[in-house]
Structure formats: structure tokens, C-alpha cells
Design a protein around this motif. Sequence first.
Motif, PDB file in Angstrom:
ATOM      1  N   UNK A  37     -30.436   5.448 -25.159  1.00 50.27           N
ATOM      2  CA  UNK A  37     -29.053   5.122 -24.823  1.00 50.27           C
ATOM      3  C   UNK A  37     -28.457   6.193 -23.923  1.00 50.27           C
ATOM      4  N   UNK A  38     -28.728   7.451 -24.226  1.00 48.36           N
ATOM      5  CA  UNK A  38     -28.224   8.545 -23.389  1.00 48.36           C
ATOM      6  C   UNK A  38     -28.882   8.490 -22.021  1.00 48.36           C
ATOM      7  N   UNK A  39     -30.178   8.275 -21.986  1.00 44.02           N
ATOM      8  CA  UNK A  39     -30.931   8.243 -20.729  1.00 44.02           C
ATOM      9  C   UNK A  39     -30.423   7.154 -19.788  1.00 44.02           C
ATOM     10  N   UNK A  40     -30.095   5.995 -20.325  1.00 44.06           N
ATOM     11  CA  UNK A  40     -29.683   4.868 -19.500  1.00 44.06           C
ATOM     12  C   UNK A  40     -28.174   4.646 -19.489  1.00 44.06           C
ATOM     13  N   UNK A  41     -27.428   5.506 -20.144  1.00 40.08           N
ATOM     14  CA  UNK A  41     -25.972   5.368 -20.153  1.00 40.08           C
ATOM     15  C   UNK A  41     -25.488   4.135 -20.895  1.00 40.08           C
ATOM     16  N   UNK A  42     -26.146   3.790 -21.961  1.00 41.97           N
ATOM     17  CA  UNK A  42     -25.785   2.607 -22.736  1.00 41.97           C
ATOM     18  C   UNK A  42     -24.828   3.020 -23.846  1.00 41.97           C
ATOM     19  N   UNK A  43     -23.758   2.248 -24.010  1.00 42.63           N
ATOM     20  CA  UNK A  43     -22.802   2.506 -25.079  1.00 42.63           C
ATOM     21  C   UNK A  43     -22.962   1.468 -26.180  1.00 42.63           C
ATOM     22  N   UNK A  44     -22.335   1.736 -27.314  1.00 41.07           N
ATOM     23  CA  UNK A  44     -22.356   0.785 -28.415  1.00 41.07           C
ATOM     24  C   UNK A  44     -21.677  -0.515 -27.980  1.00 41.07           C
ATOM     25  N   UNK A  45     -20.618  -0.403 -27.158  1.00 42.43           N
ATOM     26  CA  UNK A  45     -19.951  -1.601 -26.650  1.00 42.43           C
ATOM     27  C   UNK A  45     -20.892  -2.445 -25.795  1.00 42.43           C
ATOM     28  N   UNK A  46     -21.752  -1.790 -25.020  1.00 46.54           N
ATOM     29  CA  UNK A  46     -22.733  -2.530 -24.221  1.00 46.54           C
ATOM     30  C   UNK A  46     -23.655  -3.342 -25.125  1.00 46.54           C
ATOM     31  N   UNK A  47     -24.051  -2.755 -26.235  1.00 47.13           N
ATOM     32  CA  UNK A  47     -24.935  -3.463 -27.157  1.00 47.13           C
ATOM     33  C   UNK A  47     -24.230  -4.648 -27.794  1.00 47.13           C
ATOM     34  N   UNK A  48     -22.974  -4.452 -28.148  1.00 46.90           N
ATOM     35  CA  UNK A  48     -22.221  -5.518 -28.818  1.00 46.90           C
ATOM     36  C   UNK A  48     -21.947  -6.683 -27.879  1.00 46.90           C
ATOM     37  N   UNK A  49     -21.669  -6.386 -26.610  1.00 46.86           N
ATOM     38  CA  UNK A  49     -21.314  -7.458 -25.680  1.00 46.86           C
ATOM     39  C   UNK A  49     -22.520  -8.064 -24.994  1.00 46.86           C
ATOM     40  N   UNK A  50     -23.656  -7.410 -25.087  1.00 47.89           N
ATOM     41  CA  UNK A  50     -24.845  -7.926 -24.419  1.00 47.89           C
ATOM     42  C   UNK A  50     -24.846  -7.643 -22.935  1.00 47.89           C
ATOM     43  N   UNK A  51     -23.908  -6.813 -22.458  1.00 43.25           N
ATOM     44  CA  UNK A  51     -23.824  -6.496 -21.035  1.00 43.25           C
ATOM     45  C   UNK A  51     -25.038  -5.684 -20.612  1.00 43.25           C
ATOM     46  N   UNK A  52     -25.470  -5.892 -19.383  1.00 46.75           N
ATOM     47  CA  UNK A  52     -26.586  -5.129 -18.837  1.00 46.75           C
ATOM     48  C   UNK A  52     -26.139  -4.468 -17.562  1.00 46.75           C
ATOM     49  N   UNK A  53     -26.335  -3.167 -17.501  1.00 49.73           N
ATOM     50  CA  UNK A  53     -25.967  -2.451 -16.282  1.00 49.73           C
ATOM     51  C   UNK A  53     -27.039  -2.642 -15.235  1.00 49.73           C
ATOM     52  N   UNK A  54     -26.633  -2.624 -13.990  1.00 48.25           N
ATOM     53  CA  UNK A  54     -27.580  -2.724 -12.900  1.00 48.25           C
ATOM     54  C   UNK A  54     -27.949  -4.151 -12.545  1.00 48.25           C
ATOM     55  N   UNK A  55     -27.450  -5.102 -13.249  1.00 47.78           N
ATOM     56  CA  UNK A  55     -27.739  -6.502 -12.941  1.00 47.78           C
ATOM     57  C   UNK A  55     -26.484  -7.229 -12.521  1.00 47.78           C
TER      58      UNK A  55
END
Length: 104
Positions: A37-55
Motif C-alpha cells: 500500500x505504501x509502495x503504490x500509494x494505496x489508501x484504505x479509501x481506495x480499497x473500500x471504493x474499488x478505485x484504481x490509480x493509473x487507470x
Amino acid sequence: MATYAELRAQAEALLKQAEELRKQERAGVIAEIRAKMVEYGITVDDLASGATRGRGGKRGGRAKAEPKYRGPNGELWSGGPGRKPEWVRQILAAGGNIENFRIA
């Protein structure tokens, strides 16, 4: 040949052993997940919403069509192509007119 009771006891012992291993491995798995999560900048909110960065956010698809028909039990149907819902097929098979169910 083993009896049912013996096999059941073995199965319970294996399940207990598996649960103990799961508990032991859990801390390591959590640490790995946090590191990713730290390496890719993923937050708990990203996990909850299913959002994907870079897409570019949510993956697309077609917007859902507005319903055009309401069935006798409140079912909705957009009238689009494809297989008709069962309630529509039953009405048509009974000689009914689907237009009587059109939403005004």
C-alpha cells in the motif's frame, strides 16, 4: 480401516492446526499488504471504493438503461435487446400486451 469417529477427530485436529498456522502467518501477510500500500500509494479509501490509480478511475461500461416497463409485482425492465425477463414471457405467452405495463 479407520472409523468415522477417528476420521472426524483427525479432521478436527487438522482444522485446529490450520487455524494456528493462519494466525501465525497473518501478521506477516498484514505487513506485506501495508508495504505494498505504501509502495503504490494505496489508501484504505481506495480499497473500500474499488478505485484504481493509473487507470483513469472507474472502469467503464455502458450506463444502465432506464426502465420502460413495470411488471405486476413491481419488476422493472428496460425493454432492451436480449432475453426477456420471465414475467414478460409469461404475459406474452398468455396473449397479453406488454405495452399495458409501460411506465408513463
